[in-house]
Motif scaffolding. Structure first.
Motif, PDB file in Angstrom:
ATOM      1  N   ARG A 106       4.482   7.831 -37.981  1.00 52.67           N
ATOM      2  CA  ARG A 106       3.477   7.807 -36.917  1.00 52.67           C
ATOM      3  C   ARG A 106       2.906   6.396 -36.737  1.00 52.67           C
ATOM      4  O   ARG A 106       2.657   5.965 -35.636  1.00 52.67           O
ATOM      5  CB  ARG A 106       2.356   8.766 -37.301  1.00 52.67           C
TER       6      ARG A 106
ATOM      7  N   PRO B 243      -1.151  20.623 -37.240  1.00 53.51           N
ATOM      8  CA  PRO B 243       0.177  20.992 -37.759  1.00 53.51           C
ATOM      9  C   PRO B 243       0.817  22.073 -36.900  1.00 53.51           C
ATOM     10  O   PRO B 243       0.124  22.793 -36.165  1.00 53.51           O
ATOM     11  CB  PRO B 243      -0.155  21.557 -39.150  1.00 53.51           C
ATOM     12  N   SER B 244       2.132  22.175 -36.975  1.00 48.15           N
ATOM     13  CA  SER B 244       2.835  23.274 -36.300  1.00 48.15           C
ATOM     14  C   SER B 244       4.161  23.509 -37.017  1.00 48.15           C
ATOM     15  O   SER B 244       4.712  22.579 -37.621  1.00 48.15           O
ATOM     16  CB  SER B 244       3.094  22.930 -34.824  1.00 48.15           C
TER      17      SER B 244
ATOM     18  N   ASN C 154       7.046  21.189 -36.860  1.00 44.62           N
ATOM     19  CA  ASN C 154       6.440  20.149 -35.988  1.00 44.62           C
ATOM     20  C   ASN C 154       6.928  20.304 -34.532  1.00 44.62           C
ATOM     21  O   ASN C 154       7.243  19.337 -33.845  1.00 44.62           O
ATOM     22  CB  ASN C 154       6.750  18.737 -36.513  1.00 44.62           C
TER      23      ASN C 154
ATOM     24  N   GLU D 146       3.424  32.367 -35.594  1.00 44.12           N
ATOM     25  CA  GLU D 146       3.156  31.001 -36.065  1.00 44.12           C
ATOM     26  C   GLU D 146       2.822  30.081 -34.904  1.00 44.12           C
ATOM     27  O   GLU D 146       2.054  29.130 -35.043  1.00 44.12           O
ATOM     28  CB  GLU D 146       4.356  30.467 -36.852  1.00 44.12           C
TER      29      GLU D 146
ATOM     30  N   ARG E 223      -5.199  13.865 -42.149  1.00 48.21           N
ATOM     31  CA  ARG E 223      -4.608  15.101 -42.691  1.00 48.21           C
ATOM     32  C   ARG E 223      -3.087  15.123 -42.523  1.00 48.21           C
ATOM     33  O   ARG E 223      -2.564  14.662 -41.515  1.00 48.21           O
ATOM     34  CB  ARG E 223      -5.209  16.324 -41.965  1.00 48.21           C
ATOM     35  N   SER E 224      -2.399  15.625 -43.515  1.00 46.79           N
ATOM     36  CA  SER E 224      -0.963  15.853 -43.326  1.00 46.79           C
ATOM     37  C   SER E 224      -0.512  16.930 -44.298  1.00 46.79           C
ATOM     38  O   SER E 224      -1.222  17.259 -45.251  1.00 46.79           O
ATOM     39  CB  SER E 224      -0.167  14.562 -43.549  1.00 46.79           C
ATOM     40  N   THR E 225       0.649  17.479 -44.009  1.00 48.64           N
ATOM     41  CA  THR E 225       1.244  18.446 -44.936  1.00 48.64           C
ATOM     42  C   THR E 225       1.948  17.651 -46.026  1.00 48.64           C
ATOM     43  O   THR E 225       2.759  16.783 -45.716  1.00 48.64           O
ATOM     44  CB  THR E 225       2.282  19.312 -44.186  1.00 48.64           C
TER      45      THR E 225
ATOM     46  N   LYS F 187       4.229  17.834 -49.635  1.00 45.13           N
ATOM     47  CA  LYS F 187       5.075  18.806 -50.350  1.00 45.13           C
ATOM     48  C   LYS F 187       5.399  18.374 -51.772  1.00 45.13           C
ATOM     49  O   LYS F 187       5.880  19.170 -52.558  1.00 45.13           O
ATOM     50  CB  LYS F 187       6.392  18.998 -49.580  1.00 45.13           C
TER      51      LYS F 187
ATOM     52  N   HIS G 119       0.582  22.959 -48.727  1.00 48.38           N
ATOM     53  CA  HIS G 119       1.976  23.095 -48.267  1.00 48.38           C
ATOM     54  C   HIS G 119       2.216  24.536 -47.821  1.00 48.38           C
ATOM     55  O   HIS G 119       2.389  25.424 -48.671  1.00 48.38           O
ATOM     56  CB  HIS G 119       2.925  22.713 -49.416  1.00 48.38           C
ATOM     57  N   PRO G 120       2.211  24.780 -46.493  1.00 44.61           N
ATOM     58  CA  PRO G 120       2.520  26.151 -46.063  1.00 44.61           C
ATOM     59  C   PRO G 120       3.967  26.486 -46.427  1.00 44.61           C
ATOM     60  O   PRO G 120       4.869  25.697 -46.161  1.00 44.61           O
ATOM     61  CB  PRO G 120       2.363  26.110 -44.527  1.00 44.61           C
TER      62      PRO G 120
ATOM     63  N   THR H 115       6.125  29.609 -45.587  1.00 47.22           N
ATOM     64  CA  THR H 115       5.934  30.814 -44.788  1.00 47.22           C
ATOM     65  C   THR H 115       7.116  31.777 -44.829  1.00 47.22           C
ATOM     66  O   THR H 115       7.074  32.815 -44.174  1.00 47.22           O
ATOM     67  CB  THR H 115       5.672  30.391 -43.325  1.00 47.22           C
ATOM     68  N   GLN H 116       8.135  31.445 -45.623  1.00 46.74           N
ATOM     69  CA  GLN H 116       9.375  32.238 -45.556  1.00 46.74           C
ATOM     70  C   GLN H 116       9.147  33.716 -45.909  1.00 46.74           C
ATOM     71  O   GLN H 116       9.790  34.584 -45.352  1.00 46.74           O
ATOM     72  CB  GLN H 116      10.445  31.644 -46.483  1.00 46.74           C
TER      73      GLN H 116
ATOM     74  N   SER I 166       4.494  12.460 -39.915  1.00 50.00           N
ATOM     75  CA  SER I 166       5.161  13.262 -38.873  1.00 50.00           C
ATOM     76  C   SER I 166       4.770  12.740 -37.489  1.00 50.00           C
ATOM     77  O   SER I 166       3.644  12.304 -37.268  1.00 50.00           O
ATOM     78  CB  SER I 166       4.772  14.728 -39.016  1.00 50.00           C
TER      79      SER I 166
ATOM     80  N   ARG J 297       4.158  12.572 -33.271  1.00 48.16           N
ATOM     81  CA  ARG J 297       3.521  13.373 -32.229  1.00 48.16           C
ATOM     82  C   ARG J 297       3.923  12.828 -30.871  1.00 48.16           C
ATOM     83  O   ARG J 297       4.045  11.605 -30.696  1.00 48.16           O
ATOM     84  CB  ARG J 297       1.989  13.327 -32.328  1.00 48.16           C
TER      85      ARG J 297
HETATM   86  C1  LIG Z   1       2.162  28.072 -38.797  1.00 45.13           C
HETATM   87  C2  LIG Z   1       2.773  26.979 -39.651  1.00 45.13           C
HETATM   88  C3  LIG Z   1       3.836  27.285 -40.499  1.00 45.13           C
HETATM   89  C4  LIG Z   1       4.413  26.281 -41.292  1.00 45.13           C
HETATM   90  N1  LIG Z   1       5.431  26.610 -42.165  1.00 45.13           N
HETATM   91  C5  LIG Z   1       5.944  25.670 -42.994  1.00 45.13           C
HETATM   92  C6  LIG Z   1       6.952  26.002 -43.959  1.00 45.13           C
HETATM   93  O1  LIG Z   1       7.366  27.163 -44.090  1.00 45.13           O
HETATM   94  N2  LIG Z   1       7.436  25.019 -44.747  1.00 45.13           N
HETATM   95  C7  LIG Z   1       6.991  23.735 -44.653  1.00 45.13           C
HETATM   96  O2  LIG Z   1       7.473  22.875 -45.387  1.00 45.13           O
HETATM   97  N3  LIG Z   1       6.029  23.384 -43.755  1.00 45.13           N
HETATM   98  C8  LIG Z   1       5.494  24.318 -42.939  1.00 45.13           C
HETATM   99  N4  LIG Z   1       4.515  23.977 -42.040  1.00 45.13           N
HETATM  100  C9  LIG Z   1       4.073  22.581 -41.947  1.00 45.13           C
HETATM  101  C10 LIG Z   1       4.745  21.870 -40.787  1.00 45.13           C
HETATM  102  O3  LIG Z   1       6.093  21.602 -41.070  1.00 45.13           O
HETATM  103  C11 LIG Z   1       3.974  20.576 -40.475  1.00 45.13           C
HETATM  104  O4  LIG Z   1       2.703  20.928 -40.034  1.00 45.13           O
HETATM  105  C12 LIG Z   1       4.645  19.722 -39.408  1.00 45.13           C
HETATM  106  O5  LIG Z   1       5.865  19.233 -39.865  1.00 45.13           O
HETATM  107  C13 LIG Z   1       3.765  18.539 -39.000  1.00 45.13           C
HETATM  108  O6  LIG Z   1       3.454  17.757 -40.100  1.00 45.13           O
HETATM  109  P1  LIG Z   1       1.949  17.453 -40.559  1.00 45.13           P
HETATM  110  O7  LIG Z   1       1.310  18.764 -40.918  1.00 45.13           O
HETATM  111  O8  LIG Z   1       2.077  16.555 -41.748  1.00 45.13           O
HETATM  112  O9  LIG Z   1       1.237  16.817 -39.411  1.00 45.13           O
HETATM  113  C14 LIG Z   1       3.923  24.962 -41.232  1.00 45.13           C
HETATM  114  C15 LIG Z   1       2.846  24.669 -40.377  1.00 45.13           C
HETATM  115  C16 LIG Z   1       2.275  25.662 -39.601  1.00 45.13           C
HETATM  116  C17 LIG Z   1       1.105  25.339 -38.713  1.00 45.13           C
END
Ligand SMILES: Cc1cc2nc3c(=O)[nH]c(=O)nc-3n(C[C@H](O)[C@H](O)[C@H](O)COP(=O)(O)O)c2cc1C
Length: 375
Positions: A34, A64-65, A68, A101, A159-161, A163, A321-322, A324-325, A363, A365
Motif C-alpha cells: 500500500r 478488511p474483506s 480483499n 461474508e 490496522r491489518s490482518t 497471520k 487472523h480470521p 473462516t473455513q 494489502s 486498495r
Molecule cells: C468476512 C471476512 C473473512 C475473512 N476470511 C479470511 C480467511 O479465511 N483467511 C484469511 O487469511 N483471511 C481472511 N480475511 C482477511 C482478509 O483476507 C483481509 O482482510 C484482506 O486480505 C485485506 O487485508 P487487510 O485486512 O490486512 O487490510 C477475512 C476478512 C473478512 C472481512
C-alpha cells in the motif's frame, strides 16, 4: 585455525559486505504494498465529492474483506448523500454463496466510514435499506456537519490482518475485556490449550483441508491472487504476496517462479494445508464472534462491531487472523452444529495473538474514484 588481527579485520569487512548485500537483496525483493502506491490512492473525483468526503471514503475502504475483494460501490447522489451498494461482480460464490461474508465486509466498511466521518467533523446517518442478502443497494448514508470527534484517523490506516509471528502467550484478562467492549455478549475468548481452543484448531485445519480439495473454491482463490506487480497495480485488490504475509526472499520467489495457477497443483495445496495446520496452533488462542439478529442488518451490525474490535486489537499489539473455513465448508458447519446449541450463531472465527512488532499494512486498495460513481 588462528586468525591474525589483519585477517580478522579483512574477514569482518567481507562478512559486512555479504550481510549488506543480503540486506539490500532482501529489501530489493520487496513486493508491491500500500505504501508504494500512496499517490495513486488519492485519485479523487473532484466533481462528485469534495476532498474531505473522498478522504472519508478512502479511510472507509481500508476495511478488511474476504480475499480483499472490496465488494463495495458508492453512488453519490450529492456530496452529502451516498448510497452504499454491494458490487456483485466481487462476490465469492464458491466460499460465500449466501453473501454472508460480503455483508460482514460491508459492515466493516460502514464502521470505518462512520469513524472517519466523525474524526473529520461529520456525523454519518446510516440507514440499512437491503432486505435480502442478494440486494444491491445496502444502505443510505447522509453526512452532516458536526464537531469533530477526537479519533486519530491513523488508527484506521494502521490496522491489518496479520497471520504470522504470533507470540505464544494467552491474552490478559484486561485485554479480553477491552476487546469485548464493542461486542458485549457476542465475543468469547478460548485460550490456547483449552479444550475448546483445541477443537477450533482441529476443526479449522480440517475445514481448510476440505476447502483445499474443492476445485471451485481453489479456482476462485486463484482469481484473486495478484502475484505480479503489473497485475496488482492494474487491479489494486486481491491477494498480493506481501498482503498474504510472504515477505523478503520467500515473496520474491513466489512472485518470480509461480503463476497463480500453480497454486492448484496437489503439492501446493498440500503445502497450504500443512502451513495452516501449523498456524492453527500458534498464538494466544481463538475469539469467536456470534451474530446480531436481524438478517441483513444483523450481519452488517456484526461486521461493524468486529471492525471496532479489530481497531482496538491493533492498539494493544494483538493480531487478528480470521479463519473462516469452518463456517464456509458444509463439514465445518455440521461439526459446529453437532457440538453447540441451535441458537449459537458464530460469524467470525479469529485466531489471535500478541505481536512483538506490528507490520505495516500491505494489502492494496482501489483508489476512491474506482468505486464511486455519480448516483
Ligand atoms: C468476512 C471476512 C473473512 C475473512 N476470511 C479470511 C480467511 O479465511 N483467511 C484469511 O487469511 N483471511 C481472511 N480475511 C482477511 C482478509 O483476507 C483481509 O482482510 C484482506 O486480505 C485485506 O487485508 P487487510 O485486512 O490486512 O487490510 C477475512 C476478512 C473478512 C472481512
Amino acid at each position: 585455525m588462528k586468525t591474525t588481527r589483519k585477517g580478522f579485520i579483512t574477514q569482518g569487512i567481507y562478512a559486512g559486505m555479504v550481510l549488506t548485500g543480503i540486506t539490500a537483496l532482501i529489501s530489493a525483493c520487496g513486493g508491491i504494498t500500500r505504501a508504494s502506491l500512496r499517490d495513486n490512492e488519492n485519485n479523487v473525483p473532484g466533481d462528485i465529492l469534495t476532498p474531505d468526503k473522498a478522504e472519508i471514503l478512502r479511510l472507509a475502504s481500508l476495511a478488511p474483506s474476504g480475499h480483499n475483494s472490496q465488494p463495495w460501490k458508492i453512488k453519490a447522489l450529492s456530496p452529502e448523500e451516498l448510497i452504499l451498494c454491494a458490487d456483485h461482480s466481487r462476490r465469492l460464490p464458491a466460499v460465500d454463496p449466501e453473501n454472508r461474508e460480503l455483508l460482514l465486509s460491508l459492515g466493516a466498511f460502514l464502521e470505518n466510514l462512520s469513524i472517519a466521518a466523525g474524526s473529520l467533523g461529520y456525523a454519518a446517518d446510516i440507514r440499512i435499506t437491503a432486505r435480502t442478502p442478494q440486494d444491491t443497494e445496502i444502505a443510505r448514508i447522509t453526512l452532516r456537519r458536526e464537531t469533530a470527534r477526537p479519533y486519530p484517523p491513523e488508527r484506521l490506516s494502521r490496522r491489518s490482518t496479520v497471520k504470522q509471528g504470533f507470540l505464544d502467550r494467552e491474552l490478559s484478562g484486561g485485554d479480553v475485556r477491552y476487546l469485548s467492549e464493542s461486542l458485549p455478549g457476542h465475543c468469547v475468548y478460548f485460550p490456547k490449550g483449552s479444550q475448546h481452543a483445541r477443537c477450533i484448531s482441529e476443526g479449522t485445519a480440517e475445514a481448510f483441508r476440505a476447502q483445499a480439495m474443492r476445485d471451485d473454491a481453489q479456482r476462485e482463490l486463484v482469481q484473486w491472487l495478484r502475484l505480479s506487480g503489473d497485475h496488482a497495480r492494474c487491479r489494486m485488490d486481491g491477494l498480493t504476496t506481501e498482503g498474504m504475509g510472504m515477505t523478503g526472499i520467500k515473496g520474491w520467489a513466489v512472485r518470480t517462479f509461480m503463476d497463480p495457477e500453480d497454486f492448484l497443483t496437489p503439492a501446493n495445496r498440500q503445502r497450504g494445508i500443512d502451513m495452516t495446520a501449523r498456524l492453527t496452533s500458534e498464538g494466544a488462542g481463538w475469539i469467536v464472534i456470534t451474530g446480531y439478529p436481524g438478517g441483513v442488518a444483523g450481519l452488517i451490525e456484526t461486521g461493524r462491531r468486529f471492525q471496532r474490535m479489530a481497531l482496538l486489537a491493533r492498539e494493544r499489539m494483538i493480531a487478528i487472523h480470521p479463519m473462516t473455513q469452518m463456517l464456509e465448508e458444509p463439514s465445518g458447519r455440521q461439526f459446529l452444529a453437532a457440538n453447540h446449541r441451535g441458537d449459537v450463531d458464530p460469524q467470525f472465527i479469529l485466531r489471535v495473538g500478541y505481536l512483538e512488532r506490528y507490520p505495516d499494512p500491505a494489502s492494496l486498495r482501489r483508489p476512491v474514484s474506482w468505486f464511486v460513481e455519480r448516483g
